[in-house]
Design a protein around this motif. Structure first.
Motif, PDB file in Angstrom:
ATOM      1  N   ALA A  25      32.984  27.191  39.438  1.00  0.00           N
ATOM      2  CA  ALA A  25      33.191  28.640  39.540  1.00  0.00           C
ATOM      3  C   ALA A  25      34.329  28.957  40.503  1.00  0.00           C
ATOM      4  O   ALA A  25      35.164  29.830  40.223  1.00  0.00           O
ATOM      5  CB  ALA A  25      31.906  29.325  39.990  1.00  0.00           C
ATOM      6  N   ALA A  26      34.385  28.261  41.618  1.00  0.00           N
ATOM      7  CA  ALA A  26      35.449  28.491  42.597  1.00  0.00           C
ATOM      8  C   ALA A  26      36.816  28.205  41.986  1.00  0.00           C
ATOM      9  O   ALA A  26      37.766  28.978  42.170  1.00  0.00           O
ATOM     10  CB  ALA A  26      35.224  27.623  43.834  1.00  0.00           C
ATOM     11  N   LEU A  27      36.924  27.107  41.235  1.00  0.00           N
ATOM     12  CA  LEU A  27      38.210  26.747  40.640  1.00  0.00           C
ATOM     13  C   LEU A  27      38.578  27.661  39.477  1.00  0.00           C
ATOM     14  O   LEU A  27      39.761  27.905  39.238  1.00  0.00           O
ATOM     15  CB  LEU A  27      38.201  25.284  40.203  1.00  0.00           C
ATOM     16  CG  LEU A  27      38.109  24.289  41.353  1.00  0.00           C
ATOM     17  CD1 LEU A  27      38.023  22.870  40.826  1.00  0.00           C
ATOM     18  CD2 LEU A  27      39.271  24.439  42.311  1.00  0.00           C
ATOM     19  N   ARG A  28      37.591  28.165  38.773  1.00  0.00           N
ATOM     20  CA  ARG A  28      37.880  29.137  37.708  1.00  0.00           C
ATOM     21  C   ARG A  28      38.492  30.402  38.316  1.00  0.00           C
ATOM     22  O   ARG A  28      39.452  30.952  37.804  1.00  0.00           O
ATOM     23  CB  ARG A  28      36.600  29.499  36.953  1.00  0.00           C
ATOM     24  CG  ARG A  28      36.821  30.595  35.908  1.00  0.00           C
ATOM     25  CD  ARG A  28      35.542  31.298  35.493  1.00  0.00           C
ATOM     26  NE  ARG A  28      34.921  31.926  36.655  1.00  0.00           N
ATOM     27  CZ  ARG A  28      33.610  32.055  36.818  1.00  0.00           C
ATOM     28  NH1 ARG A  28      32.770  31.611  35.909  1.00  0.00           N
ATOM     29  NH2 ARG A  28      33.122  32.635  37.902  1.00  0.00           N
ATOM     30  N   ASP A  29      37.932  30.847  39.437  1.00  0.00           N
ATOM     31  CA  ASP A  29      38.369  32.101  40.053  1.00  0.00           C
ATOM     32  C   ASP A  29      39.577  31.948  40.978  1.00  0.00           C
ATOM     33  O   ASP A  29      40.245  32.935  41.286  1.00  0.00           O
ATOM     34  CB  ASP A  29      37.210  32.716  40.840  1.00  0.00           C
ATOM     35  CG  ASP A  29      36.038  33.096  39.938  1.00  0.00           C
ATOM     36  OD1 ASP A  29      36.239  33.261  38.714  1.00  0.00           O
ATOM     37  OD2 ASP A  29      34.906  33.212  40.459  1.00  0.00           O
ATOM     38  N   HIS A  30      39.828  30.712  41.449  1.00  0.00           N
ATOM     39  CA  HIS A  30      40.904  30.462  42.405  1.00  0.00           C
ATOM     40  C   HIS A  30      41.628  29.167  42.043  1.00  0.00           C
ATOM     41  O   HIS A  30      41.430  28.137  42.690  1.00  0.00           O
ATOM     42  CB  HIS A  30      40.343  30.355  43.829  1.00  0.00           C
ATOM     43  CG  HIS A  30      39.536  31.532  44.239  1.00  0.00           C
ATOM     44  ND1 HIS A  30      40.091  32.674  44.771  1.00  0.00           N
ATOM     45  CD2 HIS A  30      38.204  31.762  44.181  1.00  0.00           C
ATOM     46  CE1 HIS A  30      39.142  33.546  45.028  1.00  0.00           C
ATOM     47  NE2 HIS A  30      37.984  33.025  44.681  1.00  0.00           N
ATOM     48  N   VAL A  38      38.303  25.116  48.692  1.00  0.00           N
ATOM     49  CA  VAL A  38      37.139  24.920  47.811  1.00  0.00           C
ATOM     50  C   VAL A  38      35.869  24.882  48.648  1.00  0.00           C
ATOM     51  O   VAL A  38      34.867  25.529  48.312  1.00  0.00           O
ATOM     52  CB  VAL A  38      37.280  23.645  46.958  1.00  0.00           C
ATOM     53  CG1 VAL A  38      36.011  23.412  46.137  1.00  0.00           C
ATOM     54  CG2 VAL A  38      38.492  23.728  46.046  1.00  0.00           C
ATOM     55  N   ILE A  39      35.895  24.151  49.750  1.00  0.00           N
ATOM     56  CA  ILE A  39      34.718  24.059  50.627  1.00  0.00           C
ATOM     57  C   ILE A  39      34.326  25.448  51.115  1.00  0.00           C
ATOM     58  O   ILE A  39      33.146  25.827  51.061  1.00  0.00           O
ATOM     59  CB  ILE A  39      34.989  23.106  51.807  1.00  0.00           C
ATOM     60  CG1 ILE A  39      35.095  21.667  51.312  1.00  0.00           C
ATOM     61  CG2 ILE A  39      33.898  23.238  52.868  1.00  0.00           C
ATOM     62  CD1 ILE A  39      35.625  20.680  52.338  1.00  0.00           C
ATOM     63  N   ALA A  40      35.291  26.233  51.576  1.00  0.00           N
ATOM     64  CA  ALA A  40      34.991  27.587  52.070  1.00  0.00           C
ATOM     65  C   ALA A  40      34.418  28.471  50.969  1.00  0.00           C
ATOM     66  O   ALA A  40      33.462  29.221  51.199  1.00  0.00           O
ATOM     67  CB  ALA A  40      36.256  28.213  52.656  1.00  0.00           C
ATOM     68  N   LEU A  41      34.986  28.390  49.774  1.00  0.00           N
ATOM     69  CA  LEU A  41      34.487  29.204  48.656  1.00  0.00           C
ATOM     70  C   LEU A  41      33.068  28.812  48.276  1.00  0.00           C
ATOM     71  O   LEU A  41      32.219  29.675  48.020  1.00  0.00           O
ATOM     72  CB  LEU A  41      35.422  29.063  47.448  1.00  0.00           C
ATOM     73  CG  LEU A  41      36.812  29.680  47.608  1.00  0.00           C
ATOM     74  CD1 LEU A  41      37.748  29.187  46.505  1.00  0.00           C
ATOM     75  CD2 LEU A  41      36.723  31.202  47.606  1.00  0.00           C
ATOM     76  N   VAL A  42      32.790  27.524  48.220  1.00  0.00           N
ATOM     77  CA  VAL A  42      31.451  27.051  47.863  1.00  0.00           C
ATOM     78  C   VAL A  42      30.456  27.446  48.949  1.00  0.00           C
ATOM     79  O   VAL A  42      29.356  27.925  48.661  1.00  0.00           O
ATOM     80  CB  VAL A  42      31.450  25.521  47.626  1.00  0.00           C
ATOM     81  CG1 VAL A  42      30.032  24.978  47.535  1.00  0.00           C
ATOM     82  CG2 VAL A  42      32.237  25.184  46.364  1.00  0.00           C
ATOM     83  N   ALA A  44      30.557  29.918  50.962  1.00  0.00           N
ATOM     84  CA  ALA A  44      30.313  31.362  51.000  1.00  0.00           C
ATOM     85  C   ALA A  44      29.071  31.701  50.190  1.00  0.00           C
ATOM     86  O   ALA A  44      28.322  32.623  50.521  1.00  0.00           O
ATOM     87  CB  ALA A  44      31.523  32.119  50.474  1.00  0.00           C
ATOM     88  N   ASP A  45      28.837  30.936  49.128  1.00  0.00           N
ATOM     89  CA  ASP A  45      27.673  31.151  48.264  1.00  0.00           C
ATOM     90  C   ASP A  45      26.520  30.219  48.625  1.00  0.00           C
ATOM     91  O   ASP A  45      25.363  30.589  48.513  1.00  0.00           O
ATOM     92  CB  ASP A  45      28.077  30.934  46.803  1.00  0.00           C
ATOM     93  CG  ASP A  45      26.946  31.242  45.835  1.00  0.00           C
ATOM     94  OD1 ASP A  45      26.309  32.304  45.991  1.00  0.00           O
ATOM     95  OD2 ASP A  45      26.702  30.412  44.948  1.00  0.00           O
ATOM     96  N   GLN A  46      26.847  28.999  49.065  1.00  0.00           N
ATOM     97  CA  GLN A  46      25.840  27.989  49.375  1.00  0.00           C
ATOM     98  C   GLN A  46      26.163  27.362  50.730  1.00  0.00           C
ATOM     99  O   GLN A  46      26.782  26.292  50.788  1.00  0.00           O
ATOM    100  CB  GLN A  46      25.815  26.921  48.286  1.00  0.00           C
ATOM    101  CG  GLN A  46      25.448  27.458  46.926  1.00  0.00           C
ATOM    102  CD  GLN A  46      25.445  26.361  45.884  1.00  0.00           C
ATOM    103  OE1 GLN A  46      25.130  25.211  46.166  1.00  0.00           O
ATOM    104  NE2 GLN A  46      25.788  26.717  44.667  1.00  0.00           N
TER     105      GLN A  46
END
Length: 142
Positions: A25-30, A38-42, A44-46
């Motif tokens: 999901a992170a790579l789809r959106d960014h 990627v670590i920060a995006l993941v 943020a949700d988990q």
């Protein structure tokens, strides 16, 4: 979209896990983000997902062909979920922004080598370098 990710993971014989779904999901959106992003995006949700788990997921997804790792000269590795179409990239020399560029000419591998030295060429990697519109505007306004 999660069911699409689940289908993709199962199609390459990977277990469906929350970290894998979150990375996809992170790579789809960014697209074109580095590992730290990627670590920060993941997280943020988990928030309990470890750095190592994200590294392992990126490696597994790349090995399975669901994610593409690119590393323009002098830059850190970046990841994207656009795979399978042999597209290229344009990179800003000033800020490092990266954008996708569709295949240069015709069908993959997009370019015909002047001398393939007997190799069976199945992919061409092209990186265009230049200045992005934001950096160009900034330079002309200074």
């Amino acid at each position: 979209m999660t069911s699409d990710f689940e289908t993709q993971l199962r199609a390459v014989s990977l277990r469906v896990t929350r970290p894998r779904l979150a990375v996809l999901a992170a790579l789809r959106d960014h697209p074109h983000v580095d590992t730290d992003t990627v670590i920060a995006l993941v997280r943020a949700d988990q928030p309990t997902v470890s750095h190592q788990a994200v590294y392992d997921v990126l490696r597994a997804l790349t090995d399975a062909g669901l994610v593409r790792r690119i590393q323009p000269a002098g830059a850190t590795a970046r990841y994207e979920s656009r795979v399978g179409d042999n597209h290229h990239h344009v990179v800003c020399r000033s800020c490092g922004a990266i954008a996708d560029v569709d295949c240069a000419v015709g069908h993959a591998p997009c370019l015909t080598a002047s001398d393939d030295h007997g190799f069976t060429v199945d992919e061409a990697e092209v990186v265009y370098w230049g200045t992005c519109p934001d950096c160009a505007t900034e330079r002309t306004s200074q």
